[in-house]
Design a protein around this motif. Structure first.
Motif, PDB file in Angstrom:
ATOM      1  N   ASP A   2       0.422  -1.264  -0.380  1.00  0.00           N
ATOM      2  CA  ASP A   2       0.441  -0.344   0.044  1.00  0.00           C
ATOM      3  C   ASP A   2       0.655   1.412   0.326  1.00  0.00           C
ATOM      4  OD1 ASP A   2      -2.661   1.044  -0.235  1.00  0.00           O
ATOM      5  OD2 ASP A   2      -2.537   1.132   1.961  1.00  0.00           O
TER       6      ASP A   2
ATOM      7  N   THR B 265     -12.890  -2.716   4.744  1.00  0.00           N
ATOM      8  CA  THR B 265     -13.334  -2.362   3.159  1.00  0.00           C
ATOM      9  C   THR B 265     -14.459  -1.725   3.641  1.00  0.00           C
ATOM     10  OG1 THR B 265     -12.605  -4.887   3.188  1.00  0.00           O
ATOM     11  CG2 THR B 265     -14.227  -3.904   0.786  1.00  0.00           C
TER      12      THR B 265
ATOM     13  N   ILE C 284      -5.262  -2.593  -2.842  1.00  0.00           N
ATOM     14  CA  ILE C 284      -6.471  -2.379  -2.033  1.00  0.00           C
ATOM     15  C   ILE C 284      -7.162  -3.853  -2.018  1.00  0.00           C
ATOM     16  CG2 ILE C 284      -8.739  -1.669  -2.562  1.00  0.00           C
ATOM     17  CD1 ILE C 284      -8.517   0.355  -4.586  1.00  0.00           C
TER      18      ILE C 284
ATOM     19  N   THR D  61      -7.533  -4.954   1.079  1.00  0.00           N
ATOM     20  CA  THR D  61      -8.948  -5.163   2.256  1.00  0.00           C
ATOM     21  C   THR D  61      -8.718  -6.750   2.085  1.00  0.00           C
ATOM     22  OG1 THR D  61      -9.414  -5.056  -0.282  1.00  0.00           O
ATOM     23  CG2 THR D  61      -9.904  -3.982   1.057  1.00  0.00           C
TER      24      THR D  61
ATOM     25  N   HIS E 180      -4.710   6.388   6.132  1.00  0.00           N
ATOM     26  CA  HIS E 180      -6.272   5.553   7.076  1.00  0.00           C
ATOM     27  C   HIS E 180      -6.667   5.010   7.876  1.00  0.00           C
ATOM     28  CE1 HIS E 180      -5.115   0.990   5.278  1.00  0.00           C
ATOM     29  NE2 HIS E 180      -3.201   2.151   5.609  1.00  0.00           N
TER      30      HIS E 180
ATOM     31  N   SER F 155      -8.124   1.000   2.137  1.00  0.00           N
ATOM     32  CA  SER F 155      -6.806   0.948   1.354  1.00  0.00           C
ATOM     33  C   SER F 155      -6.414   2.438   1.432  1.00  0.00           C
ATOM     34  CB  SER F 155      -6.627  -0.056   0.763  1.00  0.00           C
ATOM     35  OG  SER F 155      -5.568   0.460  -0.663  1.00  0.00           O
TER      36      SER F 155
ATOM     37  N   THR G 242      -6.960   3.176  -2.672  1.00  0.00           N
ATOM     38  CA  THR G 242      -7.971   3.721  -2.684  1.00  0.00           C
ATOM     39  C   THR G 242      -8.163   5.511  -2.739  1.00  0.00           C
ATOM     40  OG1 THR G 242      -9.194   2.045  -1.445  1.00  0.00           O
ATOM     41  CG2 THR G 242     -10.722   3.928  -1.913  1.00  0.00           C
TER      42      THR G 242
ATOM     43  N   VAL H 232     -11.198   3.818   4.937  1.00  0.00           N
ATOM     44  CA  VAL H 232     -10.767   3.188   4.342  1.00  0.00           C
ATOM     45  C   VAL H 232     -10.410   1.591   4.232  1.00  0.00           C
ATOM     46  CG1 VAL H 232     -11.859   4.916   2.689  1.00  0.00           C
ATOM     47  CG2 VAL H 232      -9.653   4.755   2.607  1.00  0.00           C
TER      48      VAL H 232
ATOM     49  N   ASP I  61     -13.295   1.456  -1.733  1.00  0.00           N
ATOM     50  CA  ASP I  61     -12.800   0.616  -2.023  1.00  0.00           C
ATOM     51  C   ASP I  61     -12.881  -0.045  -3.191  1.00  0.00           C
ATOM     52  OD1 ASP I  61     -10.331   0.842   0.431  1.00  0.00           O
ATOM     53  OD2 ASP I  61     -11.660   0.260   1.391  1.00  0.00           O
TER      54      ASP I  61
END
Length: 309
Positions: free
Chosen positions: A15, A159, A147, A151, A98, A119, A122, A117, A163
């Protein structure tokens, strides 16, 4: 002219790596000259994606000269202890992350975007989508993979619809085999370093109410057999980490990324009590298996809330 570096925490995961690469592309396409670079070594899962799709890896930030003259943008990162000591906090001009638990207030000159969120990828993908900026296939595959990874292929509680929507947007730019997520997860489960090194590479520590907490997290396939075959070594690693780093509590969270469950391992009664009371679970012989997936970023707020009562 002051240069700006977009980067993530030390030894970033997929990520953090994907966001650094893609956000630099976005900013360069919107008339801001940016350099993307990495402190440390990217995680194996990130290496898998870069290598599989022949994507040129980012510069080593430690090779850049006169870093004290740079401004910094942090992605998938918002705390001081996770970033390189070469990053000067008052020269951080933007933070995108996030995580609910963060130190974004420490970066007093930064524009801060913290949104919960699954990731950080996203949030970066939305910048391309909302501003109608074309995205390269390289950035699209990196963000899509991030993502999917963060997730756990949309199985994790973190999630969100955002996403899913951004994953769909990114996937529309790509031609991927149906078993791509399985291939990535399987690769992630094959360690190319010792078990101790693998655990330390993605180890995280926190301090809540003057208590030091160490949390190891592994995301692999076939967790049941992994625990069974490595229990003695895992106990030794956790014991050594607790003693060497003076942790009050320590535990391992093992996520089965295909079957969709967590197994927790503790080595002492105090850590067992903390995890049981914070997560409302029950151990049997220092092991607890629960259905569903709970990520470390979800666990830490629960630990903090319990300890601060």
């Amino acid at each position: 002219m002051i240069k700006t570096l977009v980067t993530s925490y030390n030894n970033p995961d997929l990520d953090g790596s994907a966001c650094s690469f893609a956000y630099a592309e976005f900013l360069n396409k919107t008339n801001t000259e940016i350099i993307a670079a990495v402190f440390g070594k990217i995680h194996r899962e990130a290496e898998f994606v870069f290598n599989k799709f022949n994507i040129t890896q980012m510069q080593d930030a430690d090779d850049l000269r006169n870093l004290e003259n740079y401004n910094f943008i942090l992605v998938d990162s918002s705390d001081l202890k996770g970033i390189s000591r070469k990053i000067i906090p008052n020269k951080v001009i933007e933070v995108i992350d996030h995580r609910k638990i963060n130190d974004s207030y420490m970066f007093q000159n930064a524009k801060v975007q913290i949104e919960l969120v699954g990731s950080c990828g996203t949030l970066i993908a939305e910048k391309f989508y909302n501003n109608k900026v074309d995205i390269s296939k390289e950035s699209a595959i990196l963000l899509y993979s991030a993502i999917i990874s963060n997730t756990i292929n949309f199985k994790a509680n973190v999630t969100t619809d955002r996403d899913r929507n951004m994953a769909s947007f990114l996937k529309s730019k790509l031609d991927l085999p149906d078993d791509y997520a399985h291939e990535m997860f399987y690769f992630k489960s094959r360690f190319n370093t010792s078990l101790k090194e693998t655990i330390i590479h993605d180890f995280a520590y926190f301090n809540f109410s003057d208590k030091n907490i160490g949390i190891a997290q592994l995301e692999i396939v076939d967790v049941d057999n992994f625990i069974k075959n490595n229990l003695g070594e895992l106990n030794t690693i956790l014991n050594n980490l607790k003693n060497d780093r003076k942790f009050d509590f320590i535990f391992l969270s093992c996520i089965d990324i295909e079957a969709g469950f967590n197994t927790f391992l503790v080595i002492d009664d105090s850590s067992k009590s903390l995890v049981e009371n914070s997560l409302n679970i029950k151990f049997n012989n220092n092991i607890c298996k629960i259905s569903g997936i709970i990520m470390r970023k979800e666990i830490t707020p629960k630990l903090k809330e319990f300890l601060e009562r």
